[in-house]
Structure formats: C-alpha cells, structure tokens
Design an enzyme around this catalytic site. Structure first.
Site, PDB file in Angstrom:
ATOM      1  N   ASN A 110       0.864  -1.176   0.000  1.00 36.03           N
ATOM      2  CA  ASN A 110       0.000   0.000   0.000  1.00 36.03           C
ATOM      3  C   ASN A 110       0.902   1.226   0.000  1.00 36.03           C
ATOM      4  O   ASN A 110       1.493   1.561   1.024  1.00 36.03           O
ATOM      5  CB  ASN A 110      -0.890  -0.036   1.253  1.00 36.03           C
ATOM      6  CG  ASN A 110      -1.772   1.189   1.366  1.00 36.03           C
ATOM      7  OD1 ASN A 110      -1.835   2.005   0.452  1.00 36.03           O
ATOM      8  ND2 ASN A 110      -2.445   1.317   2.503  1.00 36.03           N
ATOM      9  N   TRP A 111       0.989   1.893  -1.154  1.00 35.77           N
ATOM     10  CA  TRP A 111       1.897   3.044  -1.262  1.00 35.77           C
ATOM     11  C   TRP A 111       1.306   4.334  -0.698  1.00 35.77           C
ATOM     12  O   TRP A 111       1.978   5.359  -0.660  1.00 35.77           O
ATOM     13  CB  TRP A 111       2.299   3.247  -2.725  1.00 35.77           C
ATOM     14  CG  TRP A 111       3.359   2.302  -3.195  1.00 35.77           C
ATOM     15  CD1 TRP A 111       4.015   1.378  -2.438  1.00 35.77           C
ATOM     16  CD2 TRP A 111       3.907   2.193  -4.522  1.00 35.77           C
ATOM     17  NE1 TRP A 111       4.929   0.696  -3.206  1.00 35.77           N
ATOM     18  CE2 TRP A 111       4.884   1.181  -4.492  1.00 35.77           C
ATOM     19  CE3 TRP A 111       3.659   2.837  -5.728  1.00 35.77           C
ATOM     20  CZ2 TRP A 111       5.622   0.804  -5.617  1.00 35.77           C
ATOM     21  CZ3 TRP A 111       4.383   2.474  -6.853  1.00 35.77           C
ATOM     22  CH2 TRP A 111       5.366   1.476  -6.797  1.00 35.77           C
ATOM     23  N   LYS A 112       0.038   4.306  -0.336  1.00 37.34           N
ATOM     24  CA  LYS A 112      -0.610   5.487   0.252  1.00 37.34           C
ATOM     25  C   LYS A 112      -0.350   6.726  -0.621  1.00 37.34           C
ATOM     26  O   LYS A 112      -0.379   6.628  -1.844  1.00 37.34           O
ATOM     27  CB  LYS A 112      -0.141   5.675   1.702  1.00 37.34           C
ATOM     28  CG  LYS A 112      -0.276   4.376   2.508  1.00 37.34           C
ATOM     29  CD  LYS A 112      -0.065   4.538   3.969  1.00 37.34           C
ATOM     30  CE  LYS A 112      -0.226   3.189   4.649  1.00 37.34           C
ATOM     31  NZ  LYS A 112      -0.208   3.267   6.089  1.00 37.34           N
ATOM     32  N   HIS A 165      -9.718   1.103   4.582  1.00 37.49           N
ATOM     33  CA  HIS A 165      -8.429   1.286   5.267  1.00 37.49           C
ATOM     34  C   HIS A 165      -8.629   2.251   6.443  1.00 37.49           C
ATOM     35  O   HIS A 165      -9.404   3.201   6.349  1.00 37.49           O
ATOM     36  CB  HIS A 165      -7.374   1.835   4.295  1.00 37.49           C
ATOM     37  CG  HIS A 165      -6.003   1.828   4.904  1.00 37.49           C
ATOM     38  ND1 HIS A 165      -5.597   2.796   5.786  1.00 37.49           N
ATOM     39  CD2 HIS A 165      -4.983   0.945   4.806  1.00 37.49           C
ATOM     40  CE1 HIS A 165      -4.365   2.506   6.198  1.00 37.49           C
ATOM     41  NE2 HIS A 165      -3.974   1.381   5.614  1.00 37.49           N
ATOM     42  N   GLU A 179      -5.702  -5.057  10.022  1.00 29.92           N
ATOM     43  CA  GLU A 179      -4.635  -4.088  10.284  1.00 29.92           C
ATOM     44  C   GLU A 179      -4.946  -3.343  11.580  1.00 29.92           C
ATOM     45  O   GLU A 179      -5.732  -2.380  11.574  1.00 29.92           O
ATOM     46  CB  GLU A 179      -4.538  -3.083   9.144  1.00 29.92           C
ATOM     47  CG  GLU A 179      -4.221  -3.714   7.808  1.00 29.92           C
ATOM     48  CD  GLU A 179      -3.683  -2.677   6.842  1.00 29.92           C
ATOM     49  OE1 GLU A 179      -2.517  -2.774   6.464  1.00 29.92           O
ATOM     50  OE2 GLU A 179      -4.438  -1.754   6.501  1.00 29.92           O
ATOM     51  N   GLY A 237       2.200   2.052  10.705  1.00 30.33           N
ATOM     52  CA  GLY A 237       3.153   3.157  10.621  1.00 30.33           C
ATOM     53  C   GLY A 237       3.798   3.522  11.946  1.00 30.33           C
ATOM     54  O   GLY A 237       4.410   4.577  12.076  1.00 30.33           O
ATOM     55  N   SER A 278       3.195  -2.296  10.179  1.00 27.15           N
ATOM     56  CA  SER A 278       4.647  -2.337  10.426  1.00 27.15           C
ATOM     57  C   SER A 278       5.304  -3.653  10.010  1.00 27.15           C
ATOM     58  O   SER A 278       6.238  -4.120  10.671  1.00 27.15           O
ATOM     59  CB  SER A 278       4.958  -2.005  11.890  1.00 27.15           C
ATOM     60  OG  SER A 278       4.535  -0.687  12.188  1.00 27.15           O
ATOM     61  N   GLY A 337       2.889  -1.113   4.186  1.00 26.76           N
ATOM     62  CA  GLY A 337       2.956   0.299   3.829  1.00 26.76           C
ATOM     63  C   GLY A 337       4.402   0.747   3.671  1.00 26.76           C
ATOM     64  O   GLY A 337       5.044   0.527   2.641  1.00 26.76           O
ATOM     65  N   GLY A 338       4.947   1.347   4.730  1.00 24.74           N
ATOM     66  CA  GLY A 338       6.276   1.968   4.686  1.00 24.74           C
ATOM     67  C   GLY A 338       7.367   1.126   4.034  1.00 24.74           C
ATOM     68  O   GLY A 338       8.124   1.618   3.182  1.00 24.74           O
TER      69      GLY A 338
HETATM   70  P1  PGA Z   1       2.684   0.206   7.538  1.00 22.58           P
HETATM   71  O1  PGA Z   1       1.243   0.416   6.848  1.00 22.58           O
HETATM   72  O2  PGA Z   1       3.271  -1.065   6.965  1.00 22.58           O
HETATM   73  O3  PGA Z   1       3.466   1.427   7.176  1.00 22.58           O
HETATM   74  O4  PGA Z   1       2.445   0.064   9.008  1.00 22.58           O
HETATM   75  C1  PGA Z   1       0.389  -0.674   6.579  1.00 22.58           C
HETATM   76  C2  PGA Z   1      -0.918  -0.193   5.998  1.00 22.58           C
HETATM   77  O5  PGA Z   1      -1.449   0.840   6.433  1.00 22.58           O
HETATM   78  O6  PGA Z   1      -1.481  -0.829   5.081  1.00 22.58           O
END
Ligand code: PGA
Length: 255
Positions: free
Chosen positions: A12-14, A99, A171, A177, A217, A238-239
């Site tokens: 998920n690149w947001k 999300h 999640e 994050g 995370s 995400g990150g």
């Molecule tokens: P994260 O995000 O890996 O940066 O914690 C995951 C997500 O929100 O899908």
C-alpha cells in the site's frame, strides 16, 4: 479465478510515489526480484500513478496492481473522486476499501465501505475489506466486537456472490506506521475472529478458504514470523514497500 492457497504480498503506497517515480521503482525492483509463480504480488499506487504503473509493468504479468479507494457511485458530480468503473480501464484488478486512514481521515463508515466493495466487485475488481481496532478498543477488550461490527456493517449491503469473493486485511490501527508490530499470536487471534465472523455471516467453508492479510509495520525483519503465523495468508505493507530493496526481500519470503 484467484488461487486462494498462494500467499499474497500486497504493498500500500498510500500518498507516496507520484507518476514520475514509478518507473525508477519498478526497474530497480524487477532487477532485484525474479518472478515467482507460487505467490501473488499486488501493489496499490496512488490513483494518479495507476496508468504509469500499468505501463511500467508491461511484460511482467506477475506484478498485479490496484486502487486504494473508490467512490460509492459509478459516476456523477463528485469533484476529485474516482469510481471503480473508471479504475477497471487502467487494468488494475484489485481494490482496497475501509483502510483505517480512510475511516479516520475521511469518515468512511461501515455501510459506505460495503458499498465501495460492491462497486469494486461490479467493475470486475477483486475487493479487499480492511478492518482493525484502535489501541483504546483493544485495551477495553473490544477486539471481537469491533471486528464483528466492521465486517457485519460492510457485508450488510452485499449480495451472497460478493460476500464469497472478499479478501480481508486485518490491520490493527496501533500497528500501522508506528513500528509496533502485532505479535504472530496477536495476528493469529484476530484472524481467527475474522474467520469466526465470516463463518457466521457467510458459511464455514468460505471462512476456512478466505484469504486474510496482516498489515501493520511489516518489514523484512518480521515478515517470516508474521506470514507463517497460523491463519495469516499474506501481508499488506505500507512503509517498507516504498523501498524496492526491502519490498523485494519481503516478496521473496518463503520462496
Ligand atoms: P505500515 O502500513 O506497513 O506502514 O504500518 C500498513 C498499511 O497501512 O497498510
């Protein structure tokens, strides 16, 4: 037809990775990561980068992609919004709904999330329902109630056909994050709750076969313990998916 037994690695690149950055990412990633036919890899770029993404992955049929969110309507006077029907024209085949950032920043409620899942399905896009509790809800012992409410509320407007095809992403909001990853047993416990609720709403067979991702995370250092935890069928990252090298390590897990 999606193979439900293959692990699913989703990124998920947001609101990162604009159109001008996609090609560099894909060319680096594809030199680091050889296609594997025993896993599904999906990236969710921001919507403005979907077309550049489609062009950058031409010839790599192992790299699937999707939209992070869609509007509840097919078309209309909704400035700034994008519909599922439009997304299907980009060759994207996956879509997220619910999300936690959509829920907290944009007020997406359970019924709205359900409508979005239905729109994705109608457009021929595989929908993923994201659920998860806040730290306050967890500490108040409300994990089961929150997941049940989110799933029931989203499935309510959906037909039996759509309900049977959903993929889920658990999640926990406190792990997104923050660097505070759920333990493998936290993930297993929550995934078992998702299955229990799906069994009650759809049926046992669907609950057993359904794909449930863990997100929050996930990184190269913890991918192995999370993806091998009981009931975890894949991850939503995400990150750590924004760096081609760390995303390649994650997608290599279990090869
Ligand atoms: P994260 O995000 O890996 O940066 O914690 C995951 C997500 O929100 O899908």
């Amino acid at each position: 037809m999606r193979d439900r037994k293959r692990p699913l690695f989703a990124a998920n690149w947001k609101m990162y990775m604009g159109p001008h950055e996609v090609e560099a990412f894909i060319s680096k990633y594809t030199t680091l990561f050889a296609p594997r036919d025993d896993a599904t890899i999906v990236i969710f770029p921001p919507s403005i980068s979907l077309v550049p993404f489609a062009l950058a992955v031409e010839g790599r049929s192992d790299l699937e992609f999707g939209i992070q969110d869609v509007h509840t309507e097919v078309q209309g006077a909704h400035t700034g919004a994008i519909s599922a029907a439009m997304v299907s024209g980009t060759q994207a085949t996956w879509g997220l709904a619910g999300h936690s950032e959509r829920r907290s920043e944009f007020g997406d409620g359970d019924a709205m999330v359900g409508t979005k899942l239905g729109r994705l399905f109608d457009a021929g896009i595989q929908p993923i329902l994201c659920v998860g509790e806040t730290i306050e809800e967890r500490e108040a012992g409300r994990l089961f109630n929150v997941l049940e409410r989110q799933i029931r509320g989203a499935l309510e407007p959906l037909s039996e056909d759509v309900r049977r095809e959903l993929v889920y992403a658990y999640e926990p909001v406190w792990a997104i994050g923050t660097g505070h990853t759920a333990t493998p047993s936290d993930a297993s416990e929550a995934h078992a709750i998702v299955r229990e609720v799906v069994a009650a709403i759809v049926d046992e067979e669907n609950a057993k076969a359904v794909t449930i991702l863990y997100g929050g995370s996930v990184k190269p250092e913890n991918i192995k313990e999370l993806i091998t935890a009981a009931g975890v069928d894949g991850v939503l990252v995400g990150g750590a998916s924004l760096d081609p090298a760390s995303w390649a390590v994650i997608c290599d897990c279990g090869r």
